[in-house]
Write a protein that holds these residues in place. Structure first.
Motif, mmCIF file in Angstrom:
data_model
loop_
_atom_site.group_PDB
_atom_site.id
_atom_site.type_symbol
_atom_site.label_atom_id
_atom_site.label_comp_id
_atom_site.label_asym_id
_atom_site.label_seq_id
_atom_site.Cartn_x
_atom_site.Cartn_y
_atom_site.Cartn_z
ATOM 1 N N PRO A 144 0.860 -1.185 0.000
ATOM 2 C CA PRO A 144 0.000 0.000 0.000
ATOM 3 C C PRO A 144 0.896 1.234 0.000
ATOM 4 O O PRO A 144 2.042 1.160 0.457
ATOM 5 C CB PRO A 144 -0.774 -0.117 1.319
ATOM 6 C CG PRO A 144 0.085 -0.984 2.197
ATOM 7 C CD PRO A 144 0.815 -1.918 1.278
ATOM 8 N N LEU A 145 0.376 2.360 -0.503
ATOM 9 C CA LEU A 145 1.282 3.497 -0.709
ATOM 10 C C LEU A 145 0.577 4.825 -0.473
ATOM 11 O O LEU A 145 -0.552 5.033 -0.917
ATOM 12 C CB LEU A 145 1.804 3.435 -2.158
ATOM 13 C CG LEU A 145 2.833 4.481 -2.584
ATOM 14 C CD1 LEU A 145 4.110 4.373 -1.759
ATOM 15 C CD2 LEU A 145 3.149 4.337 -4.073
ATOM 16 N N ILE A 146 1.281 5.717 0.220
ATOM 17 C CA ILE A 146 0.813 7.095 0.360
ATOM 18 C C ILE A 146 1.832 7.992 -0.336
ATOM 19 O O ILE A 146 3.031 7.942 -0.025
ATOM 20 C CB ILE A 146 0.679 7.496 1.844
ATOM 21 C CG1 ILE A 146 -0.345 6.592 2.539
ATOM 22 C CG2 ILE A 146 0.270 8.975 1.964
ATOM 23 C CD1 ILE A 146 -0.419 6.765 4.046
ATOM 24 N N LEU A 147 1.361 8.774 -1.298
ATOM 25 C CA LEU A 147 2.224 9.769 -1.938
ATOM 26 C C LEU A 147 1.782 11.124 -1.411
ATOM 27 O O LEU A 147 0.595 11.468 -1.456
ATOM 28 C CB LEU A 147 2.085 9.704 -3.461
ATOM 29 C CG LEU A 147 2.579 8.401 -4.095
ATOM 30 C CD1 LEU A 147 2.331 8.410 -5.600
ATOM 31 C CD2 LEU A 147 4.060 8.144 -3.795
ATOM 32 N N GLN A 148 2.723 11.896 -0.882
ATOM 33 C CA GLN A 148 2.329 13.165 -0.269
ATOM 34 C C GLN A 148 3.010 14.352 -0.921
ATOM 35 O O GLN A 148 4.146 14.283 -1.382
ATOM 36 C CB GLN A 148 2.512 13.142 1.248
ATOM 37 C CG GLN A 148 3.879 12.747 1.738
ATOM 38 C CD GLN A 148 3.903 12.561 3.257
ATOM 39 O OE1 GLN A 148 2.850 12.484 3.901
ATOM 40 N NE2 GLN A 148 5.081 12.504 3.832
ATOM 41 N N VAL A 149 2.242 15.438 -0.936
ATOM 42 C CA VAL A 149 2.628 16.651 -1.651
ATOM 43 C C VAL A 149 2.667 17.788 -0.642
ATOM 44 O O VAL A 149 1.671 18.054 0.034
ATOM 45 C CB VAL A 149 1.565 16.936 -2.744
ATOM 46 C CG1 VAL A 149 1.784 18.288 -3.375
ATOM 47 C CG2 VAL A 149 1.553 15.826 -3.795
ATOM 48 N N SER A 150 3.808 18.438 -0.518
ATOM 49 C CA SER A 150 3.922 19.572 0.404
ATOM 50 C C SER A 150 3.555 20.866 -0.319
ATOM 51 O O SER A 150 3.403 20.882 -1.549
ATOM 52 C CB SER A 150 5.366 19.674 0.908
ATOM 53 O OG SER A 150 6.209 20.083 -0.169
#
Ligand SMILES: O=C(CO)COP(=O)(O)O
Ligand SMILES: O=C[C@H](O)COP(=O)(O)O
Ligand SMILES: [Zn+2]
Ligand SMILES: [Zn+2]
Length: 309
Positions: free
Chosen positions: A44-50
């Motif tokens: 499973p994967l979380i891609l995060q954007v600042s």
């Protein structure tokens, strides 16, 4: 498979005592390196954007790149706003198709943090989006502001319970001694595990989040320094501490610095060893491959989320 919230991911992670990796993305090569690793490891994967990533790459580009990742894999991906500073940026991400947002009200007094977080949670929940909040202050570079060691403060366990109850936030970032960036500890690395155990005990079943969790692998620091870089004394969170945290309700572990180090080390190597190279694909390609290998190692050997799709 598709863009999903983190709800199911965290439920499984909590029960299985592992953590989902949340990786910061800023461009196509970073996204591809992470996604290729997650695909191979079936994680499973979380891609995060600042906010910085939105400014650098334009949120529309990043959203489309993440959609491309979903389309070309069989992964479930959660697209998350990292360190949302105010209601407006959170609303804009909710409206723009993110499945998760972080409202970081940790710089405000307790009551103000509660009011802001609740406002974001109410709006996000109405739109099917989940919310991460933060209580306690991390030292290090945060939101482009340098938080000095003296300003950092650890999360109070009783306040954490009250905060979660009153805001309705879906996960909580806590402070137990990690910090953003490549210089996390001056001496021996130390995290406040008794505090984590207390918080976790008071919030059974509730997903906690650890920011500032790069391990700053010596191999990348050495390569950077060997090939003309200057980052002496860089030090991260030992991998064993991340494995331990995952046993105590930490379901999301944030990694950005290690991506930067992996990519920079391999690009520096190409520049020094092959000075004739000027085709960006010849150094961005190795940068992407280094990210893929580093992320695969995290998923498989540190976070324990490989094979948990
Ligand atoms: O917490 C992070 C992003 O929110 C990243 O932490 P690192 O700087 O340790 O990679
Ligand atoms: O929280 C810090 C993350 O590493 C994001 O960093 P950034 O604001 O430079 O994109
Ligand atoms: Zn914060
Ligand atoms: Zn962070």
């Amino acid at each position: 498979m598709g863009l999903v919230t983190s709800t199911e991911m965290f439920k499984k992670a909590y029960e299985g005592k592992y953590a989902v990796g949340a990786f910061n993305v800023n461009d196509m090569e970073i996204i591809q390196g992470i996604v290729e690793a997650a695909q191979e490891e079936q994680a499973p994967l979380i891609l995060q954007v600042s906010a910085g990533a939105r400014k650098y790459a334009n949120p529309v580009y990043l959203k489309k790149l993440v959609e491309a990742a979903v389309e070309t894999t069989d992964l479930d991906i959660c697209l998350h706003l990292d360190h949302g500073a105010d209601f407006e940026i959170c609303k804009s991400c909710v409206d723009g198709g993110f499945t998760s947002v972080m409202i970081d009200g940790s710089k405000y007094p307790f009551e103000e943090n509660i009011a802001l977080t609740k406002k974001v949670a109410d709006y996000a929940h109405d739109h099917g989006v989940v919310v991460e909040a933060e209580l306690g202050k991390l030292a290090g570079i945060e939101d482009a502001v340098n938080v000095g060691d003296h300003e950092a403060s650890f999360t109070d366990p009783d306040e954490a319970v009250e905060f979660v109850e009153r805001t309705g936030c879906d996960s909580l970032a806590i402070t137990i001694g990690t910090s953003h960036g490549a210089f996390k500890f001056k001496g021996t690395p130390k995290l406040d595990f008794p505090r984590l155990e207390k918080i976790s005990g008071l919030l059974p079943g509730y997903p906690l989040v650890l920011h500032g969790s790069s391990s700053v692998p010596k191999e990348f620091v050495d390569l950077c320094n060997q090939y003309g870089g200057a980052i002496p004394g860089a030090q991260g969170v030992p991998e064993d501490m991340l494995r331990e945290a995952a046993k105590w309700g930490v379901c999301k572990i944030n990694i950005d610095t290690d991506l930067r180090l992996a990519m920079t080390a391999s690009i520096r190597k190409v520049f020094v060893e092959q000075p004739q190279v000027f085709d960006p694909r010849e150094y961005l390609g190795p940068g992407r491959a280094a990210i893929k290998a580093m992320v695969a190692h995290k998923l498989k050997d540190v976070l324990g989320c490989a094979g948990k799709l």
